[in-house]
Scaffold this motif. Structure first.
Motif: not given
Length: 237
Positions: A93-98, A120-121, A128-133, A141-146
């Motif tokens: 949770p404390s890390l950004t998408v990137e 990949v992003l 456009d969400r690389a800096t979001h948490r 979107q969270q599963q796409r990060v995974a």
């Protein structure tokens, strides 16, 4: 996977989760694994991915035999050559998408390839969400990060354990289309355990497990054909 058996417990309490399973999962293809509850699906995935050791038999990743490897070496192999996408997104949770996406590289002490990371992003629609948490993202979107995290190491295989199980129908289909595209466009190998015939219809082949054995396979599956075969396995009885 050759003659793989997995037994839990001993003597009178022993339960055979896998029974002499032999199968070759094709590279560059999308394979779904289905079966009734208790059929051995998760055990199959855990053994194939080196997360669990079979009681007997041999598991290979490419030309590499996993038996006899130390836990340290298995951990390194999973980190370097395998990607995982689970039902729970397992993001920090404390890390950004990137930062979440590049975490496997950091653990392996590898510098991120910035061009690959950007690609990949972009592929998962999160440039456009690389800096979001994670808390600022939807479940899809969270599963796409995974998924991006699983792809960024360029793994030989991506294993999915009910990767769309926590998502609504429309969002699940978005994730499944992304998995399908990684196979078609990148030549990625994907192996996915699912209970959903619609999810399985995105695969090239569906393997059906029952009582710890592969009892059938279906190529170019439709959701209705998968559902019909599952019904005859007793999954929905």
């Amino acid at each position: 996977m050759d003659e793989v058996c997995k037994v839990y417990g001993r003597n009178g309490s022993a339960v055979a989760a896998l029974r002499e399973v032999s199968v070759a999962l094709p590279a560059g293809a999308f394979t779904a694994v289905m079966g009734p509850s208790g059929s051995g699906k998760s055990t199959f995935l855990h053994c194939a991915a080196g997360l669990d050791r079979p009681t007997s038999g041999e598991v290979r990743l490419g030309g590499t035999a996993l038996s006899g490897m130390s836990e340290t070496r298995l951990t390194e192999l999973r980190r370097e050559r395998i990607g995982f996408v689970f039902q729970a997104f397992n993001l920090v949770p404390s890390l950004t998408v990137e930062q979440n996406v590049t975490l496997p590289l950091k653990l392996a002490r590898r510098r991120p390839d910035r061009a690959l990371l950007a690609d990949v992003l972009e592929r998962v629609g999160l440039s456009d969400r690389a800096t979001h948490r994670p808390g600022e993202l939807s479940g899809g979107q969270q599963q796409r990060v995974a998924l991006a995290r699983a792809l960024v190491t360029r793994p030989e295989v991506v294993f999915g354990d009910e990767p769309t199980g926590a998502l609504d129908t429309m969002t699940a289909q978005e994730v499944l289309r992304l998995l399908r595209r990684t196979v078609d466009e990148l030549g990625q190998t994907v192996v996915m355990v699912t209970h959903d015939p619609v999810a399985a219809s995105f695969a090239d082949t569906v393997l059906f497990l029952a009582d710890g054995r592969i009892v059938d396979a279906l190529d170019a599956p439709s959701a209705s054909a998968v559902a019909d075969r599952m019904t005859r396995l007793g999954a929905y009885a």
